[in-house]
Design an enzyme around this catalytic site. Structure first.
Site, PDB file in Angstrom:
ATOM      1  N   PHE A 141      10.795   2.578  -9.165  1.00 40.66           N
ATOM      2  CA  PHE A 141      10.492   1.603  -8.114  1.00 40.66           C
ATOM      3  C   PHE A 141       9.258   0.824  -8.549  1.00 40.66           C
ATOM      4  CE2 PHE A 141       8.581  -0.159  -4.330  1.00 40.66           C
ATOM      5  CZ  PHE A 141       9.682  -0.699  -3.686  1.00 40.66           C
ATOM      6  N   ASP A 226       2.966   1.579 -14.661  1.00 39.73           N
ATOM      7  CA  ASP A 226       2.829   1.210 -13.253  1.00 39.73           C
ATOM      8  C   ASP A 226       2.141   2.356 -12.511  1.00 39.73           C
ATOM      9  OD1 ASP A 226       3.096   0.715 -10.564  1.00 39.73           O
ATOM     10  OD2 ASP A 226       5.187   0.077 -10.664  1.00 39.73           O
ATOM     11  N   LYS A 255      -2.199  -0.495  -4.036  1.00 41.84           N
ATOM     12  CA  LYS A 255      -2.313   0.517  -2.968  1.00 41.84           C
ATOM     13  C   LYS A 255      -3.770   0.877  -2.644  1.00 41.84           C
ATOM     14  CE  LYS A 255       2.341   2.518  -3.121  1.00 41.84           C
ATOM     15  NZ  LYS A 255       2.997   2.067  -1.898  1.00 41.84           N
TER      16      LYS A 255
HETATM   17  N1  PLP Z   1       5.063   0.111  -7.974  1.00 38.76           N
HETATM   18  C1  PLP Z   1       5.099   1.344  -7.467  1.00 38.76           C
HETATM   19  C2  PLP Z   1       5.096   2.515  -8.395  1.00 38.76           C
HETATM   20  C3  PLP Z   1       5.136   1.541  -6.092  1.00 38.76           C
HETATM   21  O1  PLP Z   1       5.179   2.790  -5.600  1.00 38.76           O
HETATM   22  C4  PLP Z   1       5.126   0.412  -5.242  1.00 38.76           C
HETATM   23  C5  PLP Z   1       5.196   0.573  -3.772  1.00 38.76           C
HETATM   24  O2  PLP Z   1       5.502   1.602  -3.240  1.00 38.76           O
HETATM   25  C6  PLP Z   1       5.084  -0.866  -5.820  1.00 38.76           C
HETATM   26  C7  PLP Z   1       5.042  -0.977  -7.189  1.00 38.76           C
HETATM   27  C8  PLP Z   1       5.070  -2.089  -4.949  1.00 38.76           C
HETATM   28  O3  PLP Z   1       3.866  -2.171  -4.253  1.00 38.76           O
HETATM   29  P1  PLP Z   1       3.713  -3.137  -2.977  1.00 38.76           P
HETATM   30  O4  PLP Z   1       4.493  -2.528  -1.864  1.00 38.76           O
HETATM   31  O5  PLP Z   1       2.238  -3.188  -2.734  1.00 38.76           O
HETATM   32  O6  PLP Z   1       4.255  -4.463  -3.386  1.00 38.76           O
END
Ligand code: PLP
Length: 400
Positions: A141, A226, A255
């Site tokens: 994700f 990520d 986050k």
């Molecule tokens: N990357 C990862 C690993 C995530 O867990 C998330 C959100 O849960 C995102 C990207 C996307 O973040 P945002 O919701 O701030 O766009």
């Protein structure tokens, strides 16, 4: 309490107003949360919750940390907005501290969310490599904007928006042979989570991560890590990649980066030293308010030793959860205070039962209960969470 709170409509009316005017894009919990402190939240009726969702992994420092509230209040009366086209003291000092918070990076691009940080990393990888292909992993994700969504695996999120960005392919996570077959001199970047969060709380296999790095180097591909969910102490190190002898080229952050305020960032290594103005940007990116909160968050993580504490508390939690005798549990796994309890059936009714018992947790896929408590959670609060989970997983919750 402010006059706003004294004049609030009754709870059922508030809920109806939000239902009437919000987008409809969120599955809502029937609780109206109005206040938080540390690992606890309170609803409008005064019911208390232990927050093991931490706003989807945002509240690593706990809710309303006084240092964050102070930094925001002070900066708000000095300067809230200023694009990166002008210099700013808070931003300069914050950039310096953020880039030096982990080894191997030279610069940072500041933005406002996780998906924006992934979006930026994908663009920078294509720009710098001169290639198009991005390899992502199954169950990954990475966000919901078109580029980040193209790297995300779950077809529930992808299908309604196809065609997505061309040039993306997915390989099984933790499968070195599949990666060896997929990567080539056409590959711009490989994007990986160190612990797959939303996909089910799957930590990376260290040998796979080393192989992935070697293959990226061999084929001239960039490694994007990520850390949107795993960053800022969550897994027991400042960043989860620091558990392994591997350096990323780009590190995606968001986050908990600014203690709860909206912010994102991409850290870049020396391969990205010649970026030209105008190729990528964000109006709100690097605004002084977020930078002040980000600076305060980094200072709190350091002074309160939150990453090291997350390692110890995470082990305490994992050990206690692993000792629960329940025929429902398939596996308990995690890293630091990022913990998954995989059940043999769907988790929704158990999450609802936990919520009724005053414990907020998240799903990860259909069968995993995901716990992302604030790193400031106390041992007594962890015990309470474990008691609640034990009772829910051994009590007759209907699973339909
Ligand atoms: N990357 C990862 C690993 C995530 O867990 C998330 C959100 O849960 C995102 C990207 C996307 O973040 P945002 O919701 O701030 O766009």
């Amino acid at each position: 309490m402010s006059s706003l709170h004294n004049t609030l409509p009754p709870p059922e009316e508030l809920q109806a107003i939000e239902d009437r005017y919000s987008s409809g894009l969120y599955a809502k919990h029937p609780i109206i949360i109005e206040r938080g402190s540390g690992a606890r939240l309170w609803d409008v009726n005064g019911k208390q919750y232990l927050d093991c969702s931490a706003g989807h992994g945002v509240a690593n420092l706990g809710h309303t940390h006084p240092a964050i509230a102070k930094a925001i209040a002070e900066q708000a009366s000095r300067l809230i907005t200023l694009p990166e086209t002008f210099y700013n003291p808070q931003r300069a000092l914050y950039l310096q501290k953020l880039v030096n918070s982990t080894p191997g990076f030279e610069r940072a691009f500041l933005c406002n969310s996780g998906t924006e940080s992934v979006e930026a990393a994908l663009k920078l990888a294509r720009l710098t490599s001169g290639r198009q292909e991005i390899i992502a992993t199954m169950r990954a994700f990475h966000g919901r904007t078109m580029g980040a969504l193209s790297a995300t695996w779950n077809k529930k999120y992808r299908q309604p928006f196809e065609p997505l960005v061309a040039g993306f392919k997915h390989v099984p996570y933790n499968d070195g042979q599949a990666l060896e077959k997929a990567i080539s001199s056409e590959t711009a970047a490989l994007i990986l989570e160190v612990v797959q969060g939303e996909g089910g709380v799957y930590p990376v296999d260290p040998a796979y991560l080393s192989l992935a790095k070697d293959l990226c180097e061999q084929f001239g591909a960039l490694l994007i890590i990520d850390e949107v969910q795993t960053g800022f102490g969550r897994t027991g190190k400042m960043f989860a990649i620091e558990h392994y002898p591997v350096q990323a080229d780009l590190l995606c952050l968001a986050k908990s980066i600014a203690g709860g305020l909206a912010m994102g960032a991409v850290l870049m290594n020396a391969k990205f030293s010649n970026l030209s103005p105008g190729l990528h940007a964000s109006t709100f990116g690097g605004n002084p308010l977020a930078c002040a909160a980000g600076m305060a968050a980094l200072e709190v993580i350091e002074t309160e030793n939150l990453a090291a504490l997350a390692a110890v508390k995470g082990k305490y939690l994992l050990d206690k959860l692993s000792a629960i005798q329940s025929p429902l549990i398939r596996e308990v796994r995690g890293l630091g205070l990022m913990v998954g309890i995989e059940l043999k059936q769907k988790v929704t009714p158990y999450l609802r039962a936990l919520e009724n018992a005053g414990i907020l947790a998240l799903p990860a896929g259909l069968t995993v209960i995901r716990l992302l408590p604030p790193l400031v959670i106390t041992y007594a609060e962890i015990d309470q969470v474990v008691e609640g989970i034990t009772s829910v997983l051994s009590g007759g919750v209907s699973s339909d």
